[in-house]
Design an enzyme around this catalytic site. Structure first.
Site, mmCIF file in Angstrom:
data_model
loop_
_atom_site.group_PDB
_atom_site.id
_atom_site.type_symbol
_atom_site.label_atom_id
_atom_site.label_comp_id
_atom_site.label_asym_id
_atom_site.label_seq_id
_atom_site.Cartn_x
_atom_site.Cartn_y
_atom_site.Cartn_z
ATOM 1 N N LEU A 33 3.597 -5.518 27.396
ATOM 2 C CA LEU A 33 3.803 -5.519 29.053
ATOM 3 C C LEU A 33 2.941 -6.088 29.543
ATOM 4 O O LEU A 33 1.744 -6.145 29.458
ATOM 5 C CB LEU A 33 3.976 -4.041 29.326
ATOM 6 C CG LEU A 33 4.915 -3.203 28.371
ATOM 7 C CD1 LEU A 33 4.904 -1.670 28.635
ATOM 8 C CD2 LEU A 33 6.447 -3.595 28.478
ATOM 9 N N HIS A 37 6.885 -6.476 33.781
ATOM 10 C CA HIS A 37 7.681 -5.264 33.329
ATOM 11 C C HIS A 37 7.287 -4.147 34.219
ATOM 12 O O HIS A 37 8.015 -3.102 34.680
ATOM 13 C CB HIS A 37 7.171 -4.924 31.823
ATOM 14 C CG HIS A 37 7.384 -5.805 30.813
ATOM 15 N ND1 HIS A 37 6.401 -6.824 30.558
ATOM 16 C CD2 HIS A 37 8.421 -6.278 30.369
ATOM 17 C CE1 HIS A 37 6.723 -7.427 29.595
ATOM 18 N NE2 HIS A 37 8.040 -7.500 29.363
ATOM 19 N N ASP A 150 14.252 -13.855 33.532
ATOM 20 C CA ASP A 150 15.148 -14.091 32.817
ATOM 21 C C ASP A 150 16.633 -14.002 33.476
ATOM 22 O O ASP A 150 17.498 -13.155 33.379
ATOM 23 C CB ASP A 150 15.161 -13.092 31.596
ATOM 24 C CG ASP A 150 13.894 -13.209 31.048
ATOM 25 O OD1 ASP A 150 13.773 -13.940 30.014
ATOM 26 O OD2 ASP A 150 13.082 -12.186 31.372
ATOM 27 N N GLN A 153 20.002 -14.007 31.542
ATOM 28 C CA GLN A 153 20.198 -12.506 30.899
ATOM 29 C C GLN A 153 20.812 -11.636 31.871
ATOM 30 O O GLN A 153 21.760 -11.009 31.588
ATOM 31 C CB GLN A 153 18.678 -12.388 30.268
ATOM 32 C CG GLN A 153 18.646 -10.652 30.055
ATOM 33 C CD GLN A 153 17.521 -10.261 29.237
ATOM 34 O OE1 GLN A 153 17.422 -10.692 27.987
ATOM 35 N NE2 GLN A 153 16.534 -9.873 29.946
ATOM 36 N N VAL A 176 7.414 -11.368 38.926
ATOM 37 C CA VAL A 176 6.224 -11.350 39.427
ATOM 38 C C VAL A 176 5.297 -12.491 38.661
ATOM 39 O O VAL A 176 5.448 -13.072 37.629
ATOM 40 C CB VAL A 176 5.712 -10.137 38.797
ATOM 41 C CG1 VAL A 176 4.139 -9.555 39.011
ATOM 42 C CG2 VAL A 176 6.562 -8.777 39.403
ATOM 43 N N SER A 185 4.597 -13.828 31.512
ATOM 44 C CA SER A 185 5.433 -13.611 30.187
ATOM 45 C C SER A 185 4.536 -13.425 29.246
ATOM 46 O O SER A 185 3.216 -13.775 29.242
ATOM 47 C CB SER A 185 5.993 -15.157 30.119
ATOM 48 O OG SER A 185 6.439 -15.161 28.854
HETATM 49 P P1 AMP Z 1 11.127 -8.919 27.838
HETATM 50 O O1 AMP Z 1 10.119 -7.681 27.481
HETATM 51 O O2 AMP Z 1 10.550 -10.315 27.779
HETATM 52 O O3 AMP Z 1 12.320 -8.713 27.303
HETATM 53 O O4 AMP Z 1 11.306 -8.580 29.338
HETATM 54 C C1 AMP Z 1 11.801 -7.205 29.813
HETATM 55 C C2 AMP Z 1 12.220 -7.063 31.374
HETATM 56 O O5 AMP Z 1 11.247 -7.377 32.123
HETATM 57 C C3 AMP Z 1 13.446 -8.137 31.626
HETATM 58 O O6 AMP Z 1 14.299 -7.557 32.496
HETATM 59 C C4 AMP Z 1 12.548 -9.302 32.155
HETATM 60 O O7 AMP Z 1 13.099 -10.100 32.928
HETATM 61 C C5 AMP Z 1 11.587 -8.432 32.838
HETATM 62 N N1 AMP Z 1 10.391 -9.516 33.289
HETATM 63 C C6 AMP Z 1 9.651 -9.981 32.189
HETATM 64 N N2 AMP Z 1 8.734 -10.961 32.744
HETATM 65 C C7 AMP Z 1 8.872 -10.537 34.186
HETATM 66 C C8 AMP Z 1 8.213 -11.053 35.286
HETATM 67 N N3 AMP Z 1 7.283 -11.838 35.352
HETATM 68 N N4 AMP Z 1 8.745 -10.609 36.581
HETATM 69 C C9 AMP Z 1 9.531 -9.883 36.612
HETATM 70 N N5 AMP Z 1 10.365 -9.284 35.558
HETATM 71 C C10 AMP Z 1 9.960 -9.766 34.480
#
Ligand code: AMP
Length: 284
Positions: A33, A37, A150, A153, A176, A185
């Site tokens: 995270l 997140h 994403d 997605q 963010v 990321s």
């Molecule tokens: P993940 O752990 O990569 O599957 O991401 C989980 C959730 O967090 C997804 O809805 C992503 O779009 C969101 N997320 C990941 N990185 C960011 C970011 N930099 N800003 C906003 N939401 C994010």
């Protein structure tokens, strides 16, 4: 923060919260995270009385040559961070808790999931829709929070929820970024220090493209793609471009002439690390 691997424990905890009239918020993640997140969890906390966060590195959404094995995992750190933002329950199932060895049902979206990352990662979105449908059935949230990071997605899930009448409100959340503009990321840690210095070119190029669209300096999708390509190719370290595309913001269909509200989306390889970013823009 309470944590469990058990589907039935999640169901019971949610049922208890619901009895006391709490709205149920849900944030699905793959862990590792970061502030991106956590922004989703904070938003969920603001809008819901009980917030469930799932941490599950879903094998179904990784291709055979992708980074499933080496995807970063640190449950203790994740737990600490989730506690700090007030999450109520962490659901961190094992693969065997989620998938029976003879499982034979998948959820598949066949339109919004084509193109962009759908082309680059065959099977990826079927893995995403299948796991998110399962998680929605397990948690049965009122609201589910997804990052625009994403973007495809988010639109695929929105289409699934509409098409299958899933009683969940999908809440899109802003991207963010690091202070230099790089979208946060879990994969940024793989970047070499040189690539890390170059990577903010992605957002700079997207912002320049958005400004050009808003100033009506460009009229076609091709103009936008050419402009961004020049900026990225000129950035020194010659990252390998996977795609640069301009699409309708909701249906993600192709556009020739710029029109309405669009998303400009890019995916670029820095070494073995594939970064994605995007920006929404409306023709004035
Ligand atoms: P993940 O752990 O990569 O599957 O991401 C989980 C959730 O967090 C997804 O809805 C992503 O779009 C969101 N997320 C990941 N990185 C960011 C970011 N930099 N800003 C906003 N939401 C994010």
């Amino acid at each position: 923060v309470r944590k469990t691997k058990s589907i039935s424990v999640v169901r019971k905890a949610v049922a208890v919260a619901r009895k006391s009239d709490a709205k149920i918020g849900f944030v699905p993640t793959m862990g590792a995270l970061h502030e991106g997140h956590l922004s989703l969890v904070k938003r969920a906390k603001k809008e819901c009385g009980f917030v469930v966060v799932s941490i599950f590195v879903n094998p179904l959404q990784f291709g055979p040559n992708e980074d499933l094995e080496k995807y970063p995992r640190d449950l203790n750190r994740d737990e600490r961070l989730l506690k700090s933002v007030g999450a109520d329950l962490v659901f961190y199932p094992d693969v065997s808790d989620m998938y029976a060895p003879d499982r034979s049902t998948t959820v598949s979206e066949s339109c919004v999931s084509k193109g962009l990352c759908g082309d680059a990662r065959p099977g990826h979105f079927n893995g995403v829709t299948t796991v998110v449908a399962k998680l929605f059935n397990i948690v049965q949230p009122d609201n589910a929070y997804f990052g625009k990071k994403d973007y495809q997605q988010l639109q695929v899930i929105s289409r699934m929820v509409r098409d299958l009448d899933i009683p969940v409100r999908v809440v899109p959340c802003a991207i963010v970024r690091e202070s230099d503009g790089l979208a946060m990321s879990s994969r940024n840690i793989y970047l070499s220090s040189d690539d890390r210095l170059t990577a903010p070119i992605l957002f700079r190029a997207l912002k320049a493209a958005k400004a050009a669209v808003e100033a009506k300096k460009v009229t076609t999708a091709k103009d936008v793609v050419v402009g961004i390509t020049k900026l990225i190719v000129g950035s020194g370290l010659s990252p390998v471009i996977d795609y640069i595309a301009v699409k309708d913001a909701v249906s993600l269909t192709d556009l020739r002439m710029l029109k309405g509200t669009m998303v400009i989306a890019i995916a670029v390889f820095f070494g073995a690390t594939r970064l994605i970013d995007n920006i929404e823009v409306t023709v004035p």
